[in-house]
Design a protein around this motif. Structure first.
Motif, PDB file in Angstrom:
ATOM      1  N   LEU A 116       0.826  -1.204   0.000  1.00 30.68           N
ATOM      2  CA  LEU A 116       0.000   0.000   0.000  1.00 30.68           C
ATOM      3  C   LEU A 116       0.863   1.258   0.000  1.00 30.68           C
ATOM      4  O   LEU A 116       0.471   2.285  -0.531  1.00 30.68           O
ATOM      5  CB  LEU A 116      -0.921   0.014   1.227  1.00 30.68           C
ATOM      6  CG  LEU A 116      -2.138  -0.906   1.174  1.00 30.68           C
ATOM      7  CD1 LEU A 116      -1.766  -2.346   1.487  1.00 30.68           C
ATOM      8  CD2 LEU A 116      -3.220  -0.452   2.124  1.00 30.68           C
ATOM      9  N   HIS A 117       2.027   1.187   0.644  1.00 27.97           N
ATOM     10  CA  HIS A 117       2.955   2.312   0.708  1.00 27.97           C
ATOM     11  C   HIS A 117       2.254   3.565   1.215  1.00 27.97           C
ATOM     12  O   HIS A 117       2.351   4.642   0.621  1.00 27.97           O
ATOM     13  CB  HIS A 117       3.596   2.560  -0.658  1.00 27.97           C
ATOM     14  CG  HIS A 117       4.404   1.410  -1.167  1.00 27.97           C
ATOM     15  ND1 HIS A 117       5.747   1.276  -0.908  1.00 27.97           N
ATOM     16  CD2 HIS A 117       4.048   0.320  -1.898  1.00 27.97           C
ATOM     17  CE1 HIS A 117       6.194   0.162  -1.465  1.00 27.97           C
ATOM     18  NE2 HIS A 117       5.183  -0.448  -2.063  1.00 27.97           N
ATOM     19  N   LEU A 118       1.517   3.427   2.313  1.00 20.58           N
ATOM     20  CA  LEU A 118       0.777   4.554   2.864  1.00 20.58           C
ATOM     21  C   LEU A 118       1.718   5.686   3.256  1.00 20.58           C
ATOM     22  O   LEU A 118       2.764   5.465   3.879  1.00 20.58           O
ATOM     23  CB  LEU A 118      -0.022   4.103   4.093  1.00 20.58           C
ATOM     24  CG  LEU A 118      -1.115   3.053   3.854  1.00 20.58           C
ATOM     25  CD1 LEU A 118      -1.725   2.639   5.185  1.00 20.58           C
ATOM     26  CD2 LEU A 118      -2.183   3.570   2.907  1.00 20.58           C
ATOM     27  N   ARG A 119       1.345   6.902   2.885  1.00 22.91           N
ATOM     28  CA  ARG A 119       2.100   8.090   3.269  1.00 22.91           C
ATOM     29  C   ARG A 119       1.158   9.292   3.244  1.00 22.91           C
ATOM     30  O   ARG A 119       0.162   9.292   2.512  1.00 22.91           O
ATOM     31  CB  ARG A 119       3.301   8.339   2.371  1.00 22.91           C
ATOM     32  CG  ARG A 119       2.996   8.511   0.887  1.00 22.91           C
ATOM     33  CD  ARG A 119       3.335   7.268   0.141  1.00 22.91           C
ATOM     34  NE  ARG A 119       3.463   7.493  -1.308  1.00 22.91           N
ATOM     35  CZ  ARG A 119       3.020   6.631  -2.196  1.00 22.91           C
ATOM     36  NH1 ARG A 119       2.404   5.526  -1.812  1.00 22.91           N
ATOM     37  NH2 ARG A 119       3.188   6.852  -3.486  1.00 22.91           N
TER      38      ARG A 119
ATOM     39  N   ASP B 115       5.121  -3.839   3.333  1.00 27.79           N
ATOM     40  CA  ASP B 115       5.085  -2.513   2.717  1.00 27.79           C
ATOM     41  C   ASP B 115       3.718  -1.858   2.872  1.00 27.79           C
ATOM     42  O   ASP B 115       3.175  -1.259   1.941  1.00 27.79           O
ATOM     43  CB  ASP B 115       5.495  -2.584   1.248  1.00 27.79           C
ATOM     44  CG  ASP B 115       7.001  -2.764   1.068  1.00 27.79           C
ATOM     45  OD1 ASP B 115       7.704  -2.888   2.087  1.00 27.79           O
ATOM     46  OD2 ASP B 115       7.469  -2.796  -0.079  1.00 27.79           O
ATOM     47  N   LEU B 116       3.185  -1.975   4.080  1.00 32.28           N
ATOM     48  CA  LEU B 116       1.965  -1.248   4.414  1.00 32.28           C
ATOM     49  C   LEU B 116       2.250   0.251   4.353  1.00 32.28           C
ATOM     50  O   LEU B 116       1.437   1.032   3.865  1.00 32.28           O
ATOM     51  CB  LEU B 116       1.498  -1.641   5.821  1.00 32.28           C
ATOM     52  CG  LEU B 116       0.326  -0.873   6.413  1.00 32.28           C
ATOM     53  CD1 LEU B 116      -0.937  -1.097   5.586  1.00 32.28           C
ATOM     54  CD2 LEU B 116       0.091  -1.265   7.872  1.00 32.28           C
ATOM     55  N   PHE B 117       3.417   0.648   4.841  1.00 33.69           N
ATOM     56  CA  PHE B 117       3.835   2.049   4.833  1.00 33.69           C
ATOM     57  C   PHE B 117       4.984   2.266   3.857  1.00 33.69           C
ATOM     58  O   PHE B 117       5.763   1.357   3.576  1.00 33.69           O
ATOM     59  CB  PHE B 117       4.264   2.485   6.233  1.00 33.69           C
ATOM     60  CG  PHE B 117       3.144   2.466   7.241  1.00 33.69           C
ATOM     61  CD1 PHE B 117       2.232   3.500   7.303  1.00 33.69           C
ATOM     62  CD2 PHE B 117       3.004   1.400   8.117  1.00 33.69           C
ATOM     63  CE1 PHE B 117       1.190   3.486   8.229  1.00 33.69           C
ATOM     64  CE2 PHE B 117       1.975   1.374   9.057  1.00 33.69           C
ATOM     65  CZ  PHE B 117       1.070   2.423   9.109  1.00 33.69           C
ATOM     66  N   GLU B 118       5.097   3.480   3.381  1.00 34.20           N
ATOM     67  CA  GLU B 118       6.175   3.839   2.463  1.00 34.20           C
ATOM     68  C   GLU B 118       7.532   3.757   3.157  1.00 34.20           C
ATOM     69  O   GLU B 118       8.525   3.346   2.575  1.00 34.20           O
ATOM     70  CB  GLU B 118       5.940   5.251   1.922  1.00 34.20           C
ATOM     71  CG  GLU B 118       7.042   5.791   1.042  1.00 34.20           C
ATOM     72  CD  GLU B 118       7.077   5.166  -0.347  1.00 34.20           C
ATOM     73  OE1 GLU B 118       7.862   5.637  -1.183  1.00 34.20           O
ATOM     74  OE2 GLU B 118       6.320   4.205  -0.604  1.00 34.20           O
ATOM     75  N   VAL B 119       7.557   4.173   4.405  1.00 27.78           N
ATOM     76  CA  VAL B 119       8.800   4.109   5.178  1.00 27.78           C
ATOM     77  C   VAL B 119       8.439   3.970   6.653  1.00 27.78           C
ATOM     78  O   VAL B 119       7.390   4.452   7.098  1.00 27.78           O
ATOM     79  CB  VAL B 119       9.662   5.377   4.936  1.00 27.78           C
ATOM     80  CG1 VAL B 119       8.958   6.629   5.461  1.00 27.78           C
ATOM     81  CG2 VAL B 119      11.042   5.242   5.552  1.00 27.78           C
ATOM     82  N   TRP B 120       9.280   3.278   7.392  1.00 29.46           N
ATOM     83  CA  TRP B 120       9.059   3.104   8.827  1.00 29.46           C
ATOM     84  C   TRP B 120      10.377   3.316   9.547  1.00 29.46           C
ATOM     85  O   TRP B 120      11.330   2.567   9.339  1.00 29.46           O
ATOM     86  CB  TRP B 120       8.511   1.713   9.133  1.00 29.46           C
ATOM     87  CG  TRP B 120       7.993   1.600  10.536  1.00 29.46           C
ATOM     88  CD1 TRP B 120       8.671   1.140  11.636  1.00 29.46           C
ATOM     89  CD2 TRP B 120       6.702   1.985  10.996  1.00 29.46           C
ATOM     90  NE1 TRP B 120       7.872   1.213  12.748  1.00 29.46           N
ATOM     91  CE2 TRP B 120       6.652   1.729  12.388  1.00 29.46           C
ATOM     92  CE3 TRP B 120       5.565   2.526  10.372  1.00 29.46           C
ATOM     93  CZ2 TRP B 120       5.522   1.997  13.156  1.00 29.46           C
ATOM     94  CZ3 TRP B 120       4.446   2.787  11.140  1.00 29.46           C
ATOM     95  CH2 TRP B 120       4.431   2.519  12.507  1.00 29.46           C
ATOM     96  N   ILE B 121      10.430   4.332  10.390  1.00 29.80           N
ATOM     97  CA  ILE B 121      11.687   4.669  11.069  1.00 29.80           C
ATOM     98  C   ILE B 121      11.642   4.356  12.556  1.00 29.80           C
ATOM     99  O   ILE B 121      12.564   4.710  13.298  1.00 29.80           O
ATOM    100  CB  ILE B 121      12.051   6.149  10.859  1.00 29.80           C
ATOM    101  CG1 ILE B 121      10.927   7.044  11.371  1.00 29.80           C
ATOM    102  CG2 ILE B 121      12.345   6.421   9.389  1.00 29.80           C
ATOM    103  CD1 ILE B 121      11.299   8.521  11.371  1.00 29.80           C
ATOM    104  N   GLY B 122      10.585   3.704  12.994  1.00 29.84           N
ATOM    105  CA  GLY B 122      10.481   3.323  14.398  1.00 29.84           C
ATOM    106  C   GLY B 122       9.072   3.476  14.913  1.00 29.84           C
ATOM    107  O   GLY B 122       8.308   4.328  14.444  1.00 29.84           O
TER     108      GLY B 122
END
Length: 249
Positions: free
Chosen positions: A9-12, A41-48
């Motif tokens: 989905l690459h949610l952002r 890849d539910l989210f576009e990026v995950w930093i914590g």
């Protein structure tokens, strides 16, 4: 009884049309299912898990609502959200699965995974993957201040996009020999994965048996789901609509 699968989905925050379609899917379809699997890849990026992005809390609440409706949510990490952890999982009420999992899908043992490990021809990516999956390096990264992690995350994403523009599509796709090897090793004839953004249902042979590889689609221009019942599985799309609400379920 219906089991649903989604991935990529690459949610952002800057693409609300994707989030709106996702929430609509949860409200109108997922609540009628017996289980929802999110294959990375539910989210576009995950930093914590401590990221203060409001979207993350809204998605967690949406999943938690689905769980309260009696629908379990299972999650396999992708390459974009590989550091999504127990804190977010608890907040969302979902169950974290290992990167390779065999489930019973209406009586058929089925291997599910994100799919990036199948792209063995992309040697550069596999080297990168090995580094970012190093537990010690993850610990160091997550120990950095949030603002610095956000900056690093944006930089990594930009560099990844630049590198991928110079790679051939075949290199970034799965390797059939690796697919067959994985299926033989896990003694299955059905595989479901995402990552490649090439939705399709492939039929081939593993040894002397007919096998099936189902590839989930991305959510860049439309919603993409896999719906499975006792009668089989079908890949389906959902159109982004301006009438869909951004309000989470």
């Amino acid at each position: 009884m219906t089991v649903l699968f989604i991935s990529d989905l690459h949610l952002r925050p800057n693409h609300p049309e994707i989030t709106a379609c996702f929430y609509h899917f949860l409200r109108k379809e997922a609540t009628k299912s017996t289980a929802l699997y999110v294959l990375g890849d539910l989210f576009e990026v995950w930093i914590g898990d401590d990221d203060d992005e409001p979207l993350h809390n809204e998605v967690a609440a949406a999943f938690n609502t689905l769980k309260d409706e009696g629908v379990p949510v299972y999650f396999i990490h992708g390459n974009r959200d590989l550091m999504l952890g127990k804190r977010f999982a608890k907040a969302s009420g979902m169950t974290l699965l290992p990167e390779v999992k065999i489930i019973d899908l209406f009586g058929q043992p089925t291997l599910i995974m994100h799919g990036d490990t199948l792209c063995v021809q992309d040697v550069g990516y596999q080297r990168y993957r090995k580094k970012v999956h190093n537990r010690f390096l993850q610990y160091i990264f997550l120990s950095l201040p949030l603002f610095l992690r956000k900056k690093i995350g944006r930089k990594i994403r930009r560099e990844s996009m630049q590198v991928n523009t110079h790679k051939s599509g075949n290199i970034m796709d799965v390797d059939l020999k690796e697919v067959v090897r994985m299926m033989k090793a896990n003694k299955v004839t059905q595989l479901i994965h995402g990552h490649t953004h090439r939705p399709n249902i492939h039929t081939f042979t593993v040894g002397t048996k007919v096998a099936q590889r189902i590839v989930l689609g991305d959510w860049y221009t439309q919603g993409s789901i896999l719906s499975c019942t006792k009668d089989g599985c079908s890949l389906e799309v959902r159109t982004f609509s301006p009438t869909q609400s951004l309000q989470s379920p």
